[in-house]
Every structure is written in C-alpha cells, then in structure tokens.
Design a protein around this motif. Structure first.
Motif: not given
Length: 277
Positions: A233-254
């Motif tokens: 579990l991760y919890v963060w403030h609504s003004n914290l910058l965050h993002g992701t990179q494309p999924n290069l794994h074979d399975d979806p990250r859900i």
C-alpha cells in the motif's frame, strides 16, 4: 499498521509527501482479486480496430464511472472493510473522511498495444488508452505509461485535502510499470500540467529533477521507483508528482487506486492537516 510505526512515518510524510506500507494486505487475497479481474476479459481483444476507432463518435468519459466500474462490482471488502486500513486513514487524515473514487488501474503490456495506437499516441504526455478500448471494457483505467502529474488534476477546484491510496495486487518489478514518485514536490503546491521539470544528470544513474512551480519557487528531487510485493500500500498527498513508464513485462500490472477526502469541518492535528499548513 501499528500506532508507533505510523507515528515514526508521520514526519517522513510531511517532509516527503508519501507513506509506503509493504505487504499491508494479504498477498493471496490480492492474487484472488487479480485472477477475478483477469477472468473478465482477453486483453488482446479489448482494443478497437483502427477503422472502428476512426468511424466511432469521439466522446469524453472513456474511463470507469458509476455503473461502469469493475472495482465496484468485484469484492474489494478486504480493503475497504479492513480495520487496519480504516485506522491508518483515520490516523493520517482524521476520523471523518470519505471515499471520493476507486478504480482498477492497469499498465497494459506494451507488446499488447496495437502499433497503430502507439503511432497515434506519439509523444502524448498522458497515454490513457480508454478512447481506444471497446466501451464494454472501459470499466478499468488503461495506461501505457503516464507523465509526471498531481492527482489534484482530477479535482482542480478542491483544496488539497485528499490523498491517494494505491494497492499493488501483484508483485511489481522494474519492468512492469512501477510507480515513480518525486519526493518533496508536494511542498510547492498545486501547479499546472504539464509541469516544469528539468532533468539533471546524476553520477549514480538516478534521475534527478529541478521542479518549479508557477510562482518562481523551485526544489531539487530524485525519482523513487516503487517496486514491491502484492498487497503493498502506498499513500501520497494530492500535490505529489508521480507517474509511470510503459509496461515492458508480459503481464498487465493491475492496481487499485483509491482517492480519499478529509472532512474539512473537522479540526485536528493529523498529518494531512500538518502537511497542508
């Protein structure tokens, strides 16, 4: 989460803008929910063809919504009914809070995204794939990476009195589109997307940024990659910058993404109130 462990994390949250709780929920229960999600669709069949996309009437609202939200159909009581989860939220944001929204978010494997869609996306900073998905499958949010952003973008007329709680349903590794956080960036408040970030070199190979807000203030930060087991579990403030990179794994990250709002009428000395001071 024990009270003393939370208290030790509060100053860290105020300084850095997030909490992280590895293995907060039962891994097997998370895996069972993941299997239920996967049983609802073949991910190679969710996308429109290029002709279908070009001929369909373009519309807004391609993400989950009331009446079309798989997270509201499947049994997520092990999260929302968890006394540990409730106590943790109460500690962070006060006794009175409400769930603003909750959805499943999927980092779709890059190899499963049709090439014409990747070409159409080009350099789009927010690669939300909902518009390319058959309507009956738009009960999940599909991403192919997402640029650094703040969650207050979803509620731009609200105060910064809500948090994001994010649950990994399966183990997330380096290639399976882990979350990237930019610690301390919440300190500069809500800013306009796309955000003013200048990448600077680091001899240890860690991406660092100079982040500037709309009022001439700046801060130096570095990327934190959140890999971890299912149930984290991760919890963060609504003004914290965050993002992701494309999924290069074979399975979806859900994952399960939950937005939780504090009751602003309640005056308390909770960490969220302290961070907003």
């Amino acid at each position: 989460m024990k009270k003393n462990e939370l208290l030790e994390s509060d100053n860290f949250f105020i300084e850095n803008g997030y909490y992280q709780f590895p293995s907060f929920f039962d891994k097997k229960t998370c895996k069972n929910l993941l299997d239920q999600i996967n049983s609802t669709r073949n991910y190679k069949e969710i996308f429109l063809t290029q002709r279908e996309y070009e001929n369909k009437e373009k519309q807004k609202g391609n993400n989950p919504r009331p009446g079309r939200n798989l997270a509201g159909v499947l049994d997520t009581n092990f999260v929302f009914g968890s006394s540990n989860f409730q106590k943790t939220l109460s500690h962070i944001m006060g006794e009175k809070f409400r769930i603003l929204d909750y959805v499943f978010v999927m980092g779709i494997p890059r190899a499963d995204v049709p090439k014409w869609i990747l070409k159409d996306l080009g350099e789009t900073p927010i690669s939300n794939l909902g518009q390319y998905v058959h309507e009956k499958y738009q009960d999940i949010t599909y991403l192919s990476g997402i640029d650094f952003h703040q969650d207050i973008i979803d509620f731009p007329y609200k105060d910064s009195n809500f948090l994001t709680a994010y649950v990994y349903l399966d183990e997330v590794e380096e290639l399976s589109s882990p979350l990237y956080l930019l610690p301390k960036t919440h300190k500069l408040g809500a800013t306009v997307f796309p955000h003013d970030l200048e990448k600077i070199s680091d001899k240890n190979g860690i991406d660092k940024f100079i982040y500037k807000n709309n009022y001439g203030n700046s801060i130096e930060t570095e990327t934190l990659r959140l890999t971890g087991p299912g149930g984290s579990l991760y919890v963060w403030h609504s003004n914290l910058l965050h993002g992701t990179q494309p999924n290069l794994h074979d399975d979806p990250r859900i994952s399960l993404r939950i937005l939780v709002e504090k009751n602003t009428d309640e005056v308390s000395d909770c960490p969220l109130d302290n961070i907003n001071k």
